[in-house]
Every structure is written in structure tokens, then in C-alpha cells.
Design a protein around this motif. Sequence first.
Motif, mmCIF file in Angstrom:
data_model
loop_
_atom_site.group_PDB
_atom_site.id
_atom_site.type_symbol
_atom_site.label_atom_id
_atom_site.label_comp_id
_atom_site.label_asym_id
_atom_site.label_seq_id
_atom_site.Cartn_x
_atom_site.Cartn_y
_atom_site.Cartn_z
ATOM 1 N N GLN A 197 0.817 -1.211 0.000
ATOM 2 C CA GLN A 197 0.000 0.000 0.000
ATOM 3 C C GLN A 197 0.852 1.263 0.000
ATOM 4 O O GLN A 197 0.512 2.249 -0.655
ATOM 5 N N PHE A 198 1.965 1.241 0.724
ATOM 6 C CA PHE A 198 2.784 2.445 0.851
ATOM 7 C C PHE A 198 4.103 2.373 0.090
ATOM 8 O O PHE A 198 4.962 3.236 0.249
ATOM 9 N N GLY A 199 4.290 1.354 -0.735
ATOM 10 C CA GLY A 199 5.473 1.261 -1.585
ATOM 11 C C GLY A 199 6.756 1.013 -0.805
ATOM 12 O O GLY A 199 7.816 1.520 -1.185
ATOM 13 N N ILE A 200 6.689 0.239 0.253
ATOM 14 C CA ILE A 200 7.874 -0.100 1.041
ATOM 15 C C ILE A 200 8.454 -1.389 0.467
ATOM 16 O O ILE A 200 7.717 -2.327 0.175
ATOM 17 N N ALA A 201 9.776 -1.445 0.319
ATOM 18 C CA ALA A 201 10.430 -2.627 -0.244
ATOM 19 C C ALA A 201 10.129 -3.856 0.608
ATOM 20 O O ALA A 201 10.026 -3.766 1.837
ATOM 21 N N SER A 202 9.988 -5.013 -0.041
ATOM 22 C CA SER A 202 9.576 -6.230 0.672
ATOM 23 C C SER A 202 10.617 -6.693 1.693
ATOM 24 O O SER A 202 10.268 -7.355 2.662
ATOM 25 N N GLY A 203 11.883 -6.372 1.526
ATOM 26 C CA GLY A 203 12.917 -6.797 2.475
ATOM 27 C C GLY A 203 13.048 -5.884 3.679
ATOM 28 O O GLY A 203 13.752 -6.207 4.638
ATOM 29 N N THR A 204 12.356 -4.759 3.663
ATOM 30 C CA THR A 204 12.463 -3.800 4.762
ATOM 31 C C THR A 204 11.697 -4.307 5.976
ATOM 32 O O THR A 204 10.510 -4.582 5.885
ATOM 33 N N PRO A 205 12.376 -4.428 7.129
ATOM 34 C CA PRO A 205 11.659 -4.882 8.321
ATOM 35 C C PRO A 205 10.743 -3.783 8.856
ATOM 36 O O PRO A 205 11.092 -2.604 8.829
ATOM 37 N N LEU A 206 9.573 -4.175 9.329
ATOM 38 C CA LEU A 206 8.640 -3.213 9.922
ATOM 39 C C LEU A 206 8.902 -3.168 11.427
ATOM 40 O O LEU A 206 8.066 -3.553 12.242
ATOM 41 N N ALA A 207 10.091 -2.705 11.769
ATOM 42 C CA ALA A 207 10.521 -2.625 13.165
ATOM 43 C C ALA A 207 11.473 -1.447 13.309
ATOM 44 O O ALA A 207 12.070 -0.979 12.340
ATOM 45 N N ALA A 208 11.605 -0.970 14.558
ATOM 46 C CA ALA A 208 12.539 0.129 14.833
ATOM 47 C C ALA A 208 13.963 -0.334 14.507
ATOM 48 O O ALA A 208 14.293 -1.514 14.658
ATOM 49 N N LYS A 209 14.815 0.589 14.066
ATOM 50 C CA LYS A 209 16.170 0.228 13.637
ATOM 51 C C LYS A 209 16.982 -0.389 14.782
ATOM 52 O O LYS A 209 17.678 -1.380 14.577
ATOM 53 N N ASN A 210 16.892 0.175 15.977
ATOM 54 C CA ASN A 210 17.630 -0.382 17.118
ATOM 55 C C ASN A 210 17.154 -1.797 17.433
ATOM 56 O O ASN A 210 17.952 -2.672 17.769
ATOM 57 N N TYR A 211 15.856 -2.024 17.361
ATOM 58 C CA TYR A 211 15.288 -3.341 17.652
ATOM 59 C C TYR A 211 15.778 -4.363 16.628
ATOM 60 O O TYR A 211 16.181 -5.475 16.980
ATOM 61 N N SER A 212 15.778 -3.982 15.351
ATOM 62 C CA SER A 212 16.256 -4.883 14.297
ATOM 63 C C SER A 212 17.723 -5.215 14.494
ATOM 64 O O SER A 212 18.144 -6.363 14.343
ATOM 65 N N GLU A 213 18.500 -4.205 14.844
ATOM 66 C CA GLU A 213 19.944 -4.418 15.050
ATOM 67 C C GLU A 213 20.188 -5.324 16.257
ATOM 68 O O GLU A 213 21.058 -6.197 16.221
ATOM 69 N N ALA A 214 19.445 -5.134 17.339
ATOM 70 C CA ALA A 214 19.606 -5.979 18.531
ATOM 71 C C ALA A 214 19.255 -7.433 18.203
ATOM 72 O O ALA A 214 19.956 -8.357 18.651
ATOM 73 N N ARG A 215 18.217 -7.660 17.429
ATOM 74 C CA ARG A 215 17.841 -9.015 17.044
ATOM 75 C C ARG A 215 18.915 -9.647 16.161
ATOM 76 O O ARG A 215 19.240 -10.826 16.300
ATOM 77 N N ARG A 216 19.468 -8.860 15.247
ATOM 78 C CA ARG A 216 20.526 -9.368 14.366
ATOM 79 C C ARG A 216 21.751 -9.756 15.169
ATOM 80 O O ARG A 216 22.339 -10.820 14.979
ATOM 81 N N GLN A 217 22.129 -8.899 16.122
ATOM 82 C CA GLN A 217 23.309 -9.170 16.949
ATOM 83 C C GLN A 217 23.082 -10.406 17.820
ATOM 84 O O GLN A 217 23.990 -11.214 18.002
#
Length: 197
Positions: free
Chosen positions: A102-122
Motif C-alpha cells: 500500500q505504501f510502496g515499502i520494499a519487501s525486504g524492509t523490516p517493519l521494526a525500529a532500527k535499534n530493535y532490528s539491530e539488537a535481534r541481528r546481533q
Amino acid sequence: MSSILVELTANIVSSHAATVEMSSDELLQEIQKVYAALKNLDSDIAAGEEAVVKEAAPAISPKKSIQKDQIICLICGKGGFKTLSRHLKQAHGLKASEYRKQFGIASGTPLAAKNYSEARRQSAIDNNLGEKLAKGRATRMANLEAKKAVPEKAPKAAPVKAQKPVTPKVPKAAPAKAPKAPAAKAPKAAAPRAKKK
């Protein structure tokens, strides 16, 4: 658009004037009233269409919605979320893929805060989840290859039970007995009769 309104006004007033007698002043007033009413209706419809267009537009730009410490919903403008998936499902009845589309966001983009995504990755890196995933995939592929290599077994037949040899039964000879004499029956005692009154 005004020529359509004039035509509609003329048709409505002429239909009304055909059934009701009107003076020339009343006829002019009727024309003005009908024209004004139609113009208001037309402007209300246009305002409603603009409201729908504004409603579909996101509250902020999609790039700005994914911030360092939070993610903001583009539909309602609410913020403070670590992830957006649950909010989308509960509040708007959307899946993450529908929201992205609906909003043209790339399919690989996580729908999460950047810090949260980074903490999960780490956390995944620290726990060697990538290596564990690779080992699991390799094991699964090996199992699939092993199943393909082994020919399929025929269905098992039900085991046959060993049967005992059947021997014919010989009737036993009954010992000779003397025939019994019929027993004498004892006479029944007469039951006392009830007296008649």
C-alpha cells in the motif's frame, strides 16, 4: 459542471411548475432554491472525495516512519512501536505484505525500529543461529536424499497364524445305565375352602 446544474434545475422546476400553479416571482425563487441545493450537493460530494484521497495518504513519509527507537504507523499516525505487525493486524486488519504494498515499502524492509532490528541481528550472530540453520538444512537435505535412495517398501502382509491340526473328535461311549422308573407322584393336599357368609 454549472451547465449540468442549470439543466437539472430547469428540469426539476419545470416538472414542479407543471403540477403546481406559480407566479413569476415564485418561479424565480424556486429556480434559485433548487440551483443552490444542487450546488451544495455537488460541493459536498467533491469534499467527500477529497477526504477519501487525504485519508489514503500516509501521515508521514514511509522513510521517516522507520526511526531509530520506534516505528510509526502510516495509516493512523500512531508511534512508539518496536514492531508494527501486531498493530497492523489488530487495528487495521492488514498483513505486513499488504501494508508494504500500500505504501510502496520494499519487501525486504523490516517493519521494526532500527535499534530493535539491530539488537535481534546481533543476538542471532552471538547465538550462532546462522550456523545452526545451515546445519539443520544440511541434515534435512541428507534425510531427503536418503529417503530417495531407499526403494519404497512393499506394504507388509498380515502375519499368518499357525493353525493347530484338526483332529476328528470321537464320541465317548456312555456307560450303560439302568433306565429309571418314573417316580410316583404324591397326591396333592386339598386346600381349605373359604366359608361363604
